[in-house]
Design a protein around this motif. Sequence first.
Motif, PDB file in Angstrom:
ATOM      1  N   GLN A  85     -18.954 -35.028   6.534  1.00 32.44           N
ATOM      2  CA  GLN A  85     -20.188 -35.745   5.774  1.00 32.44           C
ATOM      3  C   GLN A  85     -20.135 -37.253   5.889  1.00 32.44           C
ATOM      4  O   GLN A  85     -21.226 -37.930   6.237  1.00 32.44           O
ATOM      5  CB  GLN A  85     -20.319 -35.312   4.391  1.00 32.44           C
ATOM      6  CG  GLN A  85     -20.845 -33.776   4.464  1.00 32.44           C
ATOM      7  CD  GLN A  85     -20.695 -33.371   3.066  1.00 32.44           C
ATOM      8  OE1 GLN A  85     -21.687 -33.723   2.452  1.00 32.44           O
ATOM      9  NE2 GLN A  85     -19.589 -32.630   2.563  1.00 32.44           N
ATOM     10  N   SER A 102     -18.367 -26.892  -7.818  1.00 32.15           N
ATOM     11  CA  SER A 102     -18.820 -27.409  -6.448  1.00 32.15           C
ATOM     12  C   SER A 102     -17.882 -28.688  -6.144  1.00 32.15           C
ATOM     13  O   SER A 102     -17.467 -29.403  -6.857  1.00 32.15           O
ATOM     14  CB  SER A 102     -20.200 -27.968  -6.514  1.00 32.15           C
ATOM     15  OG  SER A 102     -21.003 -28.711  -5.497  1.00 32.15           O
ATOM     16  N   GLU A 104     -18.368 -31.888  -2.977  1.00 32.96           N
ATOM     17  CA  GLU A 104     -18.897 -32.597  -1.843  1.00 32.96           C
ATOM     18  C   GLU A 104     -19.866 -31.371  -1.066  1.00 32.96           C
ATOM     19  O   GLU A 104     -20.139 -31.131  -0.009  1.00 32.96           O
ATOM     20  CB  GLU A 104     -17.906 -32.860  -0.893  1.00 32.96           C
ATOM     21  CG  GLU A 104     -17.124 -34.176  -1.327  1.00 32.96           C
ATOM     22  CD  GLU A 104     -17.766 -35.178  -1.480  1.00 32.96           C
ATOM     23  OE1 GLU A 104     -18.937 -35.440  -0.890  1.00 32.96           O
ATOM     24  OE2 GLU A 104     -17.390 -36.277  -2.365  1.00 32.96           O
ATOM     25  N   GLN A 105     -21.004 -31.003  -2.043  1.00 37.40           N
ATOM     26  CA  GLN A 105     -22.006 -30.193  -1.614  1.00 37.40           C
ATOM     27  C   GLN A 105     -21.577 -28.924  -1.088  1.00 37.40           C
ATOM     28  O   GLN A 105     -22.403 -28.027  -0.599  1.00 37.40           O
ATOM     29  CB  GLN A 105     -22.729 -30.778  -0.298  1.00 37.40           C
ATOM     30  CG  GLN A 105     -23.125 -32.207  -0.536  1.00 37.40           C
ATOM     31  CD  GLN A 105     -23.923 -32.604  -1.718  1.00 37.40           C
ATOM     32  OE1 GLN A 105     -24.878 -31.829  -2.125  1.00 37.40           O
ATOM     33  NE2 GLN A 105     -23.632 -33.801  -2.449  1.00 37.40           N
ATOM     34  N   ASP A 106     -20.383 -28.284  -1.393  1.00 42.46           N
ATOM     35  CA  ASP A 106     -19.915 -27.083  -1.213  1.00 42.46           C
ATOM     36  C   ASP A 106     -20.442 -26.149  -2.267  1.00 42.46           C
ATOM     37  O   ASP A 106     -20.940 -26.667  -3.462  1.00 42.46           O
ATOM     38  CB  ASP A 106     -18.494 -26.796  -0.734  1.00 42.46           C
ATOM     39  CG  ASP A 106     -17.565 -26.832  -1.878  1.00 42.46           C
ATOM     40  OD1 ASP A 106     -17.811 -27.248  -2.920  1.00 42.46           O
ATOM     41  OD2 ASP A 106     -16.300 -26.174  -1.710  1.00 42.46           O
ATOM     42  N   GLN A 107     -20.029 -24.893  -2.393  1.00 44.48           N
ATOM     43  CA  GLN A 107     -20.176 -23.862  -3.665  1.00 44.48           C
ATOM     44  C   GLN A 107     -19.019 -22.923  -3.601  1.00 44.48           C
ATOM     45  O   GLN A 107     -18.589 -22.450  -2.677  1.00 44.48           O
ATOM     46  CB  GLN A 107     -21.677 -23.036  -3.310  1.00 44.48           C
ATOM     47  CG  GLN A 107     -21.966 -22.075  -4.267  1.00 44.48           C
ATOM     48  CD  GLN A 107     -23.104 -21.515  -4.164  1.00 44.48           C
ATOM     49  OE1 GLN A 107     -23.960 -21.974  -3.274  1.00 44.48           O
ATOM     50  NE2 GLN A 107     -23.179 -20.249  -4.779  1.00 44.48           N
ATOM     51  N   SER A 131     -23.849 -27.254   5.970  1.00 51.68           N
ATOM     52  CA  SER A 131     -24.286 -28.469   5.939  1.00 51.68           C
ATOM     53  C   SER A 131     -25.825 -28.288   5.870  1.00 51.68           C
ATOM     54  O   SER A 131     -26.410 -27.327   6.095  1.00 51.68           O
ATOM     55  CB  SER A 131     -24.062 -29.237   7.232  1.00 51.68           C
ATOM     56  OG  SER A 131     -24.446 -28.371   8.266  1.00 51.68           O
ATOM     57  N   GLY A 132     -26.480 -29.675   5.425  1.00 54.87           N
ATOM     58  CA  GLY A 132     -27.862 -29.482   5.375  1.00 54.87           C
ATOM     59  C   GLY A 132     -28.707 -29.361   6.652  1.00 54.87           C
ATOM     60  O   GLY A 132     -29.847 -28.924   6.403  1.00 54.87           O
TER      61      GLY A 132
END
Length: 392
Positions: A85, A102, A104-107, A131-132
């Motif tokens: 990212q 969470s 850095e945008q993970d789950q 990723s987005g």
Amino acid sequence: MGHLGTDPPTLILCPLSAYWPLPAAGVSGSMVFCLENEMPHRLLGSTTVHFHASEVQQLLHNKFVVILGDSIQRAVYKDLVLLLQKDTLLTASQLKAKGELSFEQDQLVAGGQLGELHNGTQYREVRQFCSGSGHHLVRFYFLTRVYSEYLEDVLEELSYGPAPDLVIINSCLWDLSRYGRCSMESYRENLERVFVRMDQVLPDSCLLVWNLAMPLGERVTGGFLLPELQPLAVSLRQDVVEGNFYSATLAGNHCFDVLDLHFHFRHAVHHRHRDGVHWDQHAHRHLSHLLLTHVADAWGVELPKHDRLPGCGPGMNSVPGPLPPSVSGPVSHGQHQGPVVHRGKPRCVLNNPYYVPRIRGPCRHRLRHSDRLIHTYKQDRRGHAHSGTWPW
């Protein structure tokens, strides 16, 4: 991408002492593979490509990456997710965090804070980053043993979902410290089991990289080592060296790749934490560069040509010294020539530029002599390795 040299490397046999800096306990007269015409080892910074986030995105475009292992491997996962990212380093708090909902945008998919945080062998943590753009998928499974009933659940889960393109795995410290007196013998058997099962489950197009365990400090106080097990810390450093020897040998026998992190970080002790086990953000960024260089090389992808980044700091992608000294002049067969590297993908295709001949014949025709070691865990129908829902 063609081979840069004219002749393939020649395989020779070297004494075990020529490869490992410490003798492997209980192993005498053993031999390992060395590359006769391999270039002498130089400074890590001069042999490792430094990737920017955009280049990592290109390399792993439309790739499904699975990372399995302990807290070191979790940090490998986190640094890769971050580098996909932006060109920044992990913070100390991000490295230390465990089981957060969470990152850095993970789950967090299962375990961790969704369950109970503890240092037991039944601890679970499954994470996933998508990723987005939807073109990058990275998943992490926390392991406390290289082969177990839980690992079978993970493999079953992978067999039902999208096929991984890249699997990065290591398990060593927990195996050698938490499972009784015969831990080394059990570890060797479980290594054979896991490589057999990986070979059975993963498609031939999947690149598997076995990371060797990183060097331990003289004093080990990591959370995996309970207070009552502290006496084991004295011998654990040498046990890791012995375990690395077995795992590298068995991975090579099964035509899987090996990345020798123990060798690469043997002089980078200033980047190891005081617990003797974990490493700082600079070391993990350098580890990511080593790993990505290896993957690009194995896939035949042309490596970035931009200049190396000087120094180190926020946004910098290099690990400062001290690093191994340069070796000049010819290297005799009795000296350590560099880290062990197995090229496993494509698996034993003779015209592959990274093909290394092996004394046991083509891996495609190897005997399944270790099937007897595999316990059948699928007699009872169980749920998947997690109880959550994948966030696609």
